[in-house]
Design an enzyme around this catalytic site. Sequence first.
Site, PDB file in Angstrom:
ATOM      1  N   LYS A 143       2.507 -13.958   5.899  1.00  0.00           N
ATOM      2  CA  LYS A 143       2.751 -14.978   4.870  1.00  0.00           C
ATOM      3  C   LYS A 143       4.260 -15.166   4.753  1.00  0.00           C
ATOM      4  O   LYS A 143       4.835 -15.138   3.663  1.00  0.00           O
ATOM      5  CB  LYS A 143       2.166 -14.533   3.526  1.00  0.00           C
ATOM      6  CG  LYS A 143       0.681 -14.653   3.402  1.00  0.00           C
ATOM      7  CD  LYS A 143       0.167 -16.074   3.310  1.00  0.00           C
ATOM      8  CE  LYS A 143       0.545 -16.751   2.010  1.00  0.00           C
ATOM      9  NZ  LYS A 143       0.026 -18.149   1.950  1.00  0.00           N
ATOM     10  N   ASP A 165      -6.213  -5.496   5.946  1.00  0.00           N
ATOM     11  CA  ASP A 165      -7.356  -4.963   5.206  1.00  0.00           C
ATOM     12  C   ASP A 165      -8.375  -6.068   4.956  1.00  0.00           C
ATOM     13  O   ASP A 165      -9.565  -5.942   5.259  1.00  0.00           O
ATOM     14  CB  ASP A 165      -6.839  -4.384   3.871  1.00  0.00           C
ATOM     15  CG  ASP A 165      -7.858  -3.472   3.219  1.00  0.00           C
ATOM     16  OD1 ASP A 165      -8.946  -3.292   3.786  1.00  0.00           O
ATOM     17  OD2 ASP A 165      -7.567  -2.941   2.132  1.00  0.00           O
ATOM     18  N   TYR A 214       0.813  -1.212   0.000  1.00  0.00           N
ATOM     19  CA  TYR A 214       0.000   0.000   0.000  1.00  0.00           C
ATOM     20  C   TYR A 214       0.854   1.274   0.000  1.00  0.00           C
ATOM     21  O   TYR A 214       0.324   2.375   0.033  1.00  0.00           O
ATOM     22  CB  TYR A 214      -0.911   0.040   1.236  1.00  0.00           C
ATOM     23  CG  TYR A 214      -2.108  -0.857   1.143  1.00  0.00           C
ATOM     24  CD1 TYR A 214      -2.020  -2.096   0.528  1.00  0.00           C
ATOM     25  CD2 TYR A 214      -3.326  -0.485   1.679  1.00  0.00           C
ATOM     26  CE1 TYR A 214      -3.105  -2.929   0.450  1.00  0.00           C
ATOM     27  CE2 TYR A 214      -4.425  -1.318   1.605  1.00  0.00           C
ATOM     28  CZ  TYR A 214      -4.309  -2.539   0.994  1.00  0.00           C
ATOM     29  OH  TYR A 214      -5.388  -3.370   0.919  1.00  0.00           O
ATOM     30  N   ASP A 228      -3.373 -17.140   5.417  1.00  0.00           N
ATOM     31  CA  ASP A 228      -4.513 -17.828   4.794  1.00  0.00           C
ATOM     32  C   ASP A 228      -5.253 -18.730   5.782  1.00  0.00           C
ATOM     33  O   ASP A 228      -6.475 -18.785   5.798  1.00  0.00           O
ATOM     34  CB  ASP A 228      -4.091 -18.602   3.547  1.00  0.00           C
ATOM     35  CG  ASP A 228      -2.800 -19.348   3.714  1.00  0.00           C
ATOM     36  OD1 ASP A 228      -1.984 -19.356   2.781  1.00  0.00           O
ATOM     37  OD2 ASP A 228      -2.596 -19.930   4.797  1.00  0.00           O
TER      38      ASP A 228
END
Length: 417
Positions: free
Chosen positions: A228, A306, A161, A282
Amino acid sequence: MAYQHIRVPESGDKVTVDAQGKLQVPEHPILLFIEGDGIGADIMRASLRIWDAAVEKAYGGQRKVAWMEVYAGEKAASIYNGDYMPEETFDALREFLIGIKGPLTTPVGGGFRSLNVTLRKVLDLYACIRPVRWYEGVPSPLRHPEEVDVVIFRENTEDVYAGIEFEAGTPENQKIARFLREEMGAEFFEDAGLGVKPVSEFGSKRLIRKAIHYAIERGRKSVTLVHKGNIMKFTEGAFRKWGYELAAEEFPEQTISWDEVAEKHGGKVPEGKLLIQDTIADIMFQKMLLRPSEHDVIATMNLNGDYLSDALAAEVGGVGIAPGANIGDAVALFEATHGTAPKYTNLDRVNPGSLLFSGVMMFEHLGWWEVAQIITRAYEKTIDDKVVTYDFARQMEGAREVKTSEFATAVIENMTV
Ligand code: NAP
């Protein structure tokens, strides 16, 4: 400081921060509000009534908020000759520290950045905080929504971002692509758009530090670092590493890592210790659907945060009631998390819950716990009576649909000390 269009209330005093960084809150604090565009006027009017009534109920006039309106978005543009984000709004937030805002339209075209993003960037509000919990009676797709009670700390300034992107086919893209291929040995398709994902030790640690402080202050059980890192080792993996490092270095007495619990305590967290654990992003989505009670405070990077914030909000009533805040070292801006829902502008129809509970977060931040509790109880009673705005009415059987203003009146009537 002198302001052009902002009127500083004479009856109030400034909230300040002492040398230890602790908030000092007077009996009549000046708190800022930005009404917001679209449905902003309806939900701000309703919420202000509820907040004031709760403060009065809690402290019988001894404490009172001195509200000060500051401007952003369309209302600002009409007052400041087309300026959607006047400089004095930033000045006022820097001076008075605490504010709450309704949603703002992002004007299309003309090279505008989102006003929300601008506010976060200019004031360095690096932590986006989203508590997600279920309130009795609120419609939910889960069988046990009462098990959801987490607070997400999302890093607000870094990650993909950061806005460092190079469009495919442009000379800038070709320059970067050449460097990556020729000097760094990277391989990717010829026509790839390219983006950079900065994740720093400084940015990660200040976010995780805030999450751990919050967890300790509120007596929470754990902080989960969501990442991740199995795929993106030097960004997301580093975030995880820095998180454990920070906990061990700065909070050695109060925290314990998952490894230590397993190795030295037979898998049981010792009494009074805050557990620092981590999980791959995930699988976090699955966990929050199947076993939400295993997580408490969550610290994560911008993109994961987000997705996670909105997905979890949907488990307990959706964006219409999800509250939020963007916080820096001193300035804190609480905000409705949904947009301006323009089709409902001035219809007095929508749910004020998101803004209302952002206000509850604000009162908790100030240490006015009684106000937060009075509002929460009255809200739950109102929902339990099935008095709701349209969005909940369409998901509940036997509900009485009321206007935004009528909902506010019902909440105020249900207030008890
Ligand atoms: P939106 O304004 O959040 O509205 C999408 C839908 O969510 C609405 O049509 C409505 O659903 C539901 N909704 C939103 N607020 C609600 C409330 N208080 N009570 C009940 N339902 C509510 O999203 P959008 O239409 O994508 O965005 C519109 C504008 O808002 C854009 O200009 C965008 O840039 C801006 N925006 C601002 C913020 C912010 O200021 N933080 C955040 C997001 C978007 P139904 O149609 O099903 O009734």
